[in-house]
Design a protein around this motif. Structure first.
Motif, PDB file in Angstrom:
ATOM      1  N   CYS A  94       1.004  -1.280  -0.050  1.00 51.40           N
ATOM      2  CA  CYS A  94       0.153  -0.023  -0.002  1.00 51.40           C
ATOM      3  C   CYS A  94       0.917   1.251   0.047  1.00 51.40           C
ATOM      4  O   CYS A  94       2.095   1.224   0.517  1.00 51.40           O
ATOM      5  CB  CYS A  94      -0.814  -0.013   1.447  1.00 51.40           C
ATOM      6  N   ASN A 111      -6.741   1.733   3.712  1.00 45.16           N
ATOM      7  CA  ASN A 111      -6.634   1.849   1.996  1.00 45.16           C
ATOM      8  C   ASN A 111      -7.787   2.860   1.828  1.00 45.16           C
ATOM      9  O   ASN A 111      -8.764   2.793   2.536  1.00 45.16           O
ATOM     10  CB  ASN A 111      -7.215   0.131   1.555  1.00 45.16           C
ATOM     11  N   TYR A 132      -3.334   3.567  -1.223  1.00 44.18           N
ATOM     12  CA  TYR A 132      -3.981   2.959  -2.113  1.00 44.18           C
ATOM     13  C   TYR A 132      -3.511   1.633  -2.232  1.00 44.18           C
ATOM     14  O   TYR A 132      -2.129   1.285  -2.371  1.00 44.18           O
ATOM     15  CB  TYR A 132      -3.549   3.907  -3.355  1.00 44.18           C
ATOM     16  N   MET A 133      -4.098   0.407  -1.970  1.00 42.42           N
ATOM     17  CA  MET A 133      -3.622  -0.876  -2.321  1.00 42.42           C
ATOM     18  C   MET A 133      -4.299  -1.366  -3.620  1.00 42.42           C
ATOM     19  O   MET A 133      -5.332  -1.681  -3.823  1.00 42.42           O
ATOM     20  CB  MET A 133      -4.210  -1.649  -1.107  1.00 42.42           C
TER      21      MET A 133
END
Length: 215
Positions: A94, A111, A132-133
């Motif tokens: 992530c 996330n 942001y994954m």
């Protein structure tokens, strides 16, 4: 010497402390001959013991078998900042930003797709990280993260191989934040804060610089 020589000397002499964030000063800094490694990098102390960091001349690598997060040594105070992550070995990761009070180094950044973000307005007392994954990222993919302070509210954006992931935009983060990445599952990443040419640098953005010194 000339004004430019004096400016460069002062910057190099104080490890980039108190550098003005205006475009003229940044351009002069970038034009100067840099000696030694790029000063913006992953922090050796603001990280989990689960991750392994290697500092190279112009970039860092990070890997980890178990969940862990590492923060950068620079606060994002410039108008438009950008950094890139290249996947060297696939795993779980992530990328995003974390507040200065973030302490969850043995866990992942939150996330951006979490319902806690999508279903209500951001509340700083509840949130310490924004990430942001990208579940479908493959070895060799380049993920980008930009932080824009040019508007009334801050905007955090994410990119995959140069294409903006619009559904992941996060608006209205307040307070000081720093770039941060999380890894697990033997994931290995290359982190480029700007020491090397960035492959998908958005227009009007620059790599991360230390505008008020390093943390």
């Amino acid at each position: 010497g000339s004004f430019r020589d004096v400016l460069v000397s002062e910057i190099m002499g104080c490890c980039f402390g108190l550098l003005s964030s205006d475009d003229v000063s940044m351009d002069r800094l970038e034009e100067s001959v840099r000696e030694g490694p790029y000063p913006v990098r992953l922090h050796d102390k603001l990280r989990s013991a689960n991750v392994n960091i290697i500092h190279h001349q112009d970039y860092d690598t990070i890997k980890g078998a178990f969940p862990g997060t590492a923060c950068c040594n620079a606060i994002l105070e410039q108008t438009r900042a950008y950094y890139e992550v290249t996947i060297l070995k696939e795993g779980v990761f992530c990328m995003g930003v974390a507040s200065r009070s973030f302490k969850g180094f043995d866990a992942f950044l939150t996330n951006a797709t979490d319902k806690t973000i999508k279903n209500r307005e951001l509340k700083e007392n509840d949130r310490k990280s924004w990430g942001y994954m990208c579940a479908d990222a493959k070895e060799g993919d380049v993920l980008g993260c930009s932080y824009d302070l040019n508007d009334v509210k801050s905007v955090l954006r994410f990119y995959k191989n140069g294409k903006r992931v619009k559904s992941m935009d996060i608006v209205g983060i307040k307070g000081d934040v720093t770039p941060a990445v999380s890894v697990s599952g033997d994931c290995q990443l290359k982190i480029n804060f700007g020491g090397e040419e960035q492959k998908y640098l958005p227009a009007k953005f620059k790599g991360v610089i230390a505008t008020q010194g390093l943390i």
